[in-house]
Scaffold this motif. Sequence first.
Motif, mmCIF file in Angstrom:
data_model
loop_
_atom_site.group_PDB
_atom_site.id
_atom_site.type_symbol
_atom_site.label_atom_id
_atom_site.label_comp_id
_atom_site.label_asym_id
_atom_site.label_seq_id
_atom_site.Cartn_x
_atom_site.Cartn_y
_atom_site.Cartn_z
ATOM 1 N N UNK A 1 0.817 -1.213 0.000
ATOM 2 C CA UNK A 1 0.000 0.000 0.000
ATOM 3 C C UNK A 1 0.853 1.266 0.000
ATOM 4 N N UNK A 2 2.064 1.193 0.524
ATOM 5 C CA UNK A 2 2.949 2.367 0.488
ATOM 6 C C UNK A 2 3.465 2.650 -0.919
ATOM 7 N N UNK A 3 3.447 1.650 -1.781
ATOM 8 C CA UNK A 3 3.926 1.873 -3.148
ATOM 9 C C UNK A 3 2.867 2.517 -4.026
ATOM 10 N N UNK A 4 1.625 2.592 -3.559
ATOM 11 C CA UNK A 4 0.549 3.178 -4.353
ATOM 12 C C UNK A 4 0.409 4.663 -4.054
ATOM 13 N N UNK B 1 -2.468 9.506 -8.380
ATOM 14 C CA UNK B 1 -2.065 9.172 -9.745
ATOM 15 C C UNK B 1 -2.047 7.650 -9.903
ATOM 16 N N UNK B 2 -2.590 7.140 -11.001
ATOM 17 C CA UNK B 2 -2.497 5.693 -11.230
ATOM 18 C C UNK B 2 -1.046 5.254 -11.382
ATOM 19 N N UNK B 3 -0.790 4.034 -11.045
ATOM 20 C CA UNK B 3 0.579 3.523 -11.103
ATOM 21 C C UNK B 3 1.089 3.444 -12.538
ATOM 22 N N UNK C 1 4.408 2.610 -20.408
ATOM 23 C CA UNK C 1 3.950 1.548 -19.515
ATOM 24 C C UNK C 1 3.310 0.419 -20.297
ATOM 25 N N UNK C 2 2.953 -0.611 -19.579
ATOM 26 C CA UNK C 2 2.342 -1.775 -20.211
ATOM 27 C C UNK C 2 0.954 -1.443 -20.769
ATOM 28 N N UNK C 3 0.271 -0.477 -20.176
ATOM 29 C CA UNK C 3 -1.060 -0.097 -20.653
ATOM 30 C C UNK C 3 -0.956 0.711 -21.941
#
Length: 162
Positions: A75-78, A82-84, A90-92
């Motif tokens: 949760x700290x990495x989110x 802003x979306x990740x 990015x992959x998206x």
Amino acid sequence: MGDSNNKEQQERLMNGRGKANGTIEQESFGQFLFNKDKGTCLGRTAKSWVQILGFYVVFYSLLAAFWIGCLAIFLRTLDDKVPRYYGKGTIIGLNPGVGYQPWLLDDPDSTLIRFNVKDKSSYAKYVGTLKEYLRKYENITATRKCTGSRSFIEIPYNKNTT
């Protein structure tokens, strides 16, 4: 001397239920539940129960702490704002996926909607599928109609029916 070692070995192999003459003691189910001669409950002594319960308390406490720690790190990495993954690198990518209706049953693998505005038959299947999808929202029975500052229920409430 060899004979006494053999008896001791037999007794150990019989898990403490054997007698000196080599016969096995039969326990009834009631004795298994509580044996006051041996001081056991369900085949365990009080000390054994404390040890196993202590082990499980420590084990599951550490397991829960590990799980909570992993969740906290994740949760700290989110970022809340802003979306990740977004953008070209990015992959998206620049074209993210979107769920949509109408879902054409005759061609469910097709993700493209193609039609010609001038040709009504080219988009008739999409219109029909959308109308079918939205039909579940047409039922306004027992729903409120909001008009201005007043809203009322269309079906009158009958106290005798409940």
